[in-house]
Design a protein around this motif. Structure first.
Motif, PDB file in Angstrom:
ATOM      1  N   VAL A  16      15.288  14.583 -11.375  1.00 30.99           N
ATOM      2  CA  VAL A  16      14.155  15.732 -11.352  1.00 30.99           C
ATOM      3  C   VAL A  16      13.357  15.079 -12.301  1.00 30.99           C
ATOM      4  CG1 VAL A  16      15.790  17.469  -9.918  1.00 30.99           C
ATOM      5  CG2 VAL A  16      14.897  17.591 -12.396  1.00 30.99           C
ATOM      6  N   ALA A  17      13.308  14.817 -13.261  1.00 33.01           N
ATOM      7  CA  ALA A  17      12.672  14.268 -13.932  1.00 33.01           C
ATOM      8  C   ALA A  17      11.988  13.600 -13.739  1.00 33.01           C
ATOM      9  CB  ALA A  17      13.925  14.295 -15.536  1.00 33.01           C
ATOM     10  N   GLU A  18      12.582  12.180 -12.846  1.00 29.14           N
ATOM     11  CA  GLU A  18      12.376  11.256 -11.869  1.00 29.14           C
ATOM     12  C   GLU A  18      11.609  11.880 -10.936  1.00 29.14           C
ATOM     13  OE1 GLU A  18      15.216   8.543 -12.089  1.00 29.14           O
ATOM     14  OE2 GLU A  18      14.836   7.170 -11.166  1.00 29.14           O
ATOM     15  N   THR A  19      12.201  12.198 -10.191  1.00 28.19           N
ATOM     16  CA  THR A  19      11.104  13.255  -8.684  1.00 28.19           C
ATOM     17  C   THR A  19      10.349  13.758  -8.668  1.00 28.19           C
ATOM     18  OG1 THR A  19      13.077  14.059  -7.934  1.00 28.19           O
ATOM     19  CG2 THR A  19      13.734  11.824  -7.907  1.00 28.19           C
ATOM     20  N   GLU A  20      10.379  14.731  -9.460  1.00 27.65           N
ATOM     21  CA  GLU A  20       9.607  16.126  -9.405  1.00 27.65           C
ATOM     22  C   GLU A  20       8.487  16.211 -10.216  1.00 27.65           C
ATOM     23  OE1 GLU A  20      10.224  17.590  -7.137  1.00 27.65           O
ATOM     24  OE2 GLU A  20      11.927  16.004  -6.366  1.00 27.65           O
ATOM     25  N   LEU A  21       8.376  15.299 -11.199  1.00 19.93           N
ATOM     26  CA  LEU A  21       7.250  15.137 -12.732  1.00 19.93           C
ATOM     27  C   LEU A  21       6.042  15.137 -11.528  1.00 19.93           C
ATOM     28  CD1 LEU A  21       6.754  15.722 -15.338  1.00 19.93           C
ATOM     29  CD2 LEU A  21       6.897  13.614 -15.801  1.00 19.93           C
ATOM     30  N   THR A  22       5.632  14.234 -11.298  1.00 19.12           N
ATOM     31  CA  THR A  22       4.941  14.517 -10.340  1.00 19.12           C
ATOM     32  C   THR A  22       3.743  15.527  -9.504  1.00 19.12           C
ATOM     33  OG1 THR A  22       4.330  12.204 -10.572  1.00 19.12           O
ATOM     34  CG2 THR A  22       2.796  13.092  -8.878  1.00 19.12           C
ATOM     35  N   SER A  23       4.402  15.691  -8.921  1.00 23.37           N
ATOM     36  CA  SER A  23       4.574  16.981  -7.639  1.00 23.37           C
ATOM     37  C   SER A  23       4.329  18.630  -9.279  1.00 23.37           C
ATOM     38  CB  SER A  23       5.532  16.832  -6.685  1.00 23.37           C
ATOM     39  OG  SER A  23       7.261  17.414  -7.045  1.00 23.37           O
ATOM     40  N   GLU A  24       5.420  18.616  -9.935  1.00 26.23           N
ATOM     41  CA  GLU A  24       5.123  19.638 -10.338  1.00 26.23           C
ATOM     42  C   GLU A  24       3.397  19.780 -11.688  1.00 26.23           C
ATOM     43  OE1 GLU A  24       7.605  22.458 -10.675  1.00 26.23           O
ATOM     44  OE2 GLU A  24       7.973  21.382  -8.845  1.00 26.23           O
ATOM     45  N   LEU A  25       3.303  18.772 -12.117  1.00 26.81           N
ATOM     46  CA  LEU A  25       2.266  18.180 -13.027  1.00 26.81           C
ATOM     47  C   LEU A  25       1.183  19.189 -11.632  1.00 26.81           C
ATOM     48  CD1 LEU A  25       2.326  15.068 -14.423  1.00 26.81           C
ATOM     49  CD2 LEU A  25       2.222  17.600 -15.504  1.00 26.81           C
ATOM     50  N   ASP A  26       0.757  18.306  -9.969  1.00 24.22           N
ATOM     51  CA  ASP A  26       0.172  18.704  -9.645  1.00 24.22           C
ATOM     52  C   ASP A  26      -0.183  20.040  -9.148  1.00 24.22           C
ATOM     53  OD1 ASP A  26       0.080  15.997  -8.805  1.00 24.22           O
ATOM     54  OD2 ASP A  26       0.854  16.005  -6.697  1.00 24.22           O
ATOM     55  N   LEU A  27       0.748  21.498  -9.335  1.00 22.81           N
ATOM     56  CA  LEU A  27       1.027  22.262  -9.181  1.00 22.81           C
ATOM     57  C   LEU A  27       0.363  23.664 -10.013  1.00 22.81           C
ATOM     58  CD1 LEU A  27       5.106  23.059  -8.533  1.00 22.81           C
ATOM     59  CD2 LEU A  27       3.045  23.713  -6.994  1.00 22.81           C
ATOM     60  N   LEU A  28       0.285  22.608 -11.538  1.00 17.70           N
ATOM     61  CA  LEU A  28       0.028  23.242 -12.722  1.00 17.70           C
ATOM     62  C   LEU A  28      -1.526  22.761 -12.781  1.00 17.70           C
ATOM     63  CD1 LEU A  28       2.927  22.683 -15.192  1.00 17.70           C
ATOM     64  CD2 LEU A  28       1.413  24.264 -14.478  1.00 17.70           C
ATOM     65  N   HIS A  29      -2.329  21.786 -11.916  1.00 20.37           N
ATOM     66  CA  HIS A  29      -3.491  21.761 -11.689  1.00 20.37           C
ATOM     67  C   HIS A  29      -3.647  19.837 -12.903  1.00 20.37           C
ATOM     68  CE1 HIS A  29      -3.999  23.307  -8.034  1.00 20.37           C
ATOM     69  NE2 HIS A  29      -3.555  24.615  -8.749  1.00 20.37           N
ATOM     70  N   ALA A  30      -2.131  19.459 -13.144  1.00 14.54           N
ATOM     71  CA  ALA A  30      -2.603  19.275 -14.481  1.00 14.54           C
ATOM     72  C   ALA A  30      -3.444  17.536 -14.173  1.00 14.54           C
ATOM     73  CB  ALA A  30      -1.394  18.342 -15.418  1.00 14.54           C
ATOM     74  N   GLU A  31      -4.638  17.190 -15.077  1.00  9.00           N
ATOM     75  CA  GLU A  31      -5.228  15.654 -14.935  1.00  9.00           C
ATOM     76  C   GLU A  31      -5.543  14.911 -16.110  1.00  9.00           C
ATOM     77  OE1 GLU A  31      -5.451  14.538 -12.409  1.00  9.00           O
ATOM     78  OE2 GLU A  31      -5.415  16.562 -11.322  1.00  9.00           O
ATOM     79  N   ARG A  32      -5.442  15.560 -17.142  1.00  8.10           N
ATOM     80  CA  ARG A  32      -4.862  14.679 -18.805  1.00  8.10           C
ATOM     81  C   ARG A  32      -4.322  15.432 -19.333  1.00  8.10           C
ATOM     82  NH1 ARG A  32      -9.058  12.356 -19.833  1.00  8.10           N
ATOM     83  NH2 ARG A  32      -8.953  12.480 -22.019  1.00  8.10           N
ATOM     84  N   VAL A  33      -3.287  14.784 -19.379  1.00  7.20           N
ATOM     85  CA  VAL A  33      -1.412  15.433 -19.525  1.00  7.20           C
ATOM     86  C   VAL A  33      -2.055  14.613 -22.051  1.00  7.20           C
ATOM     87  CG1 VAL A  33       0.843  15.546 -19.561  1.00  7.20           C
ATOM     88  CG2 VAL A  33      -0.874  15.819 -18.420  1.00  7.20           C
TER      89      VAL A  33
END
Ligand code: NAD
Length: 356
Positions: free
Chosen positions: A26-43
């Protein structure tokens, strides 16, 4: 008369924790979508240089959403590290913290979140379990300030057993025994309830099975899954029940004599369990059923021996001549309620056993 006096079974609990996404890769496949859920653009990524080197490819799909890395993560989060990481987060104008590593990485993220209120997404790589607790710790000189705040509770945890496949055997053992200690402490903690007891018992069962499995074969992926899930449950117990005498002893010994954290837990756990068992045999029985029929303390001893995780205070740098001082510290005036009723004689016996 309070209702709790007439009904000792009464309890209240608010279960809260991060969003959990569990599974291999899941670290490989879900990271992008989970950041999307947090509306994270500058990490901002918090990670040791080693973890960044080994796992940097996980971040590649995020492109320029990653605006910085902080690699100077350290155990127990020295104040200077907390300050430097917080300054970096502020200067970069980040909107999310990504911890990728063990308790030291997530501890650094928590120190930043405490003052900035930034959300944390965690990718754990050990079994410390800090990613599911609202507990933070920052060290100033040799004093560790700990506290609880919902501000530091990660929003999301990507719990991926594959992140621990490369955790060396020794680190695996002591990290998992640390997690087991959270289950044991939680069973006897003041904040315990039937809910946390269930979590602690299942956590201890998974950690015990995982420890035995990984000892038989380092490539045992089922054992890694057990240890990963067990560590999550252990962290949840710590978050909701708190700790008891075992943790207080480790905290006092570790802080006073500068002993290594994880090994001190392994050295103290069997002897501290014996004291806890004497005080509350019914509670001990709840764990004994998953750790062996011979009782809690013996069950833990047998497990640590079987998986090569035995530790002794004498090998960790505590001199025998220091034991009387240590016993006085453990039983000293003003110690926490967890230590109440522990006589100098019983504390000395406990220390002798843990010393080896
Ligand atoms: P750690 O994060 O310091 O990591 C230990 C070492 O293991 C580091 O050198 C790290 O680079 C390496 N490592 C991490 N993952 C690896 C992997 N998969 N493969 C190979 N090497 C790897 O240690 P820890 O035991 O995870 O965390 C300890 C810290 O966490 C302590 O400061 C402790 O107080 C804190 N903690 C806090 C809580 C809480 O609720 N606040 C709970 C448990 C622990």
């Amino acid at each position: 008369m309070r209702a709790a006096d007439t009904d000792p079974g009464r309890f209240s609990i608010t279960l809260r924790g991060p969003r959990l996404v569990y599974g291999e890769t899941v670290a490989e496949t879900e990271l992008t979508s989970e950041l999307d859920l947090l509306h994270a653009e500058r990490v901002l990524v918090l990670s040791s240089a080693r973890e960044l080197a080994v796992r940097g490819s996980l971040l590649a799909p995020l492109g320029d959403r990653i605006v910085g890395h902080f690699t100077d993560v350290r155990r127990h989060v020295p104040q200077a590290v907390a300050d430097a990481a917080t300054d970096l987060a502020r200067n970069l104008g980040v909107d999310c913290l990504l911890s990728m590593g063990g308790g030291s990485a997530v501890g650094t993220a928590k120190a930043i979140a405490l003052t900035t209120e930034l959300p944390i997404i965690a990718l754990p790589t050990t079994y410390a379990g800090s990613e599911v607790t609202p507990v933070y710790g920052i060290t100033n000189a040799s004093t560790k300030r700990t506290g609880r705040s919902d501000l530091v509770l990660p929003r999301t945890v990507l719990l991926d057993p594959a992140m621990t496949w490369d955790l060396p055997l020794d680190l695996t053992r002591y990290s998992a025994v640390n997690a087991l200690a959270h289950c044991v402490s939680g069973i006897f903690a003041r904040g315990r309830s039937p809910i946390t007891d269930l979590l602690a018992a299942e956590g201890a069962r998974l950690l015990s099975r995982g420890l035995r499995g990984i000892t038989e074969s380092f490539e045992n992926r089922g054992a890694r899954a057990d240890l990963t899930q067990g560590s999550y449950l252990a962290g949840t117990v710590l978050a909701h029940a708190g700790t008891s005498l075992h943790h207080t002893i480790c905290h006092i010994l570790g802080g006073t004599f500068d002993l290594p954290h994880a090994e001190t837990h392994a050295a103290v756990l069997p002897a501290a369990s014996a004291v806890l068992q004497e005080r509350d045999p019914d509670a001990a029985e709840r764990l004994a059923v998953v750790l062996g029929p011979s009782g809690l303390s013996t069950g833990i001893n047998d497990l640590l021996e079987a998986v090569g995780a035995v530790a002794r205070l004498r090998d960790l740098g505590l001199r025998k001549t220091e034991l009387p001082r240590a016993a006085n510290l453990l039983t000293g005036v003003g110690q926490s309620r967890e230590m109440a009723g522990l006589s100098v004689a019983r504390a000395s016996q406990l220390l002798e056993e843990a010393w080896g």
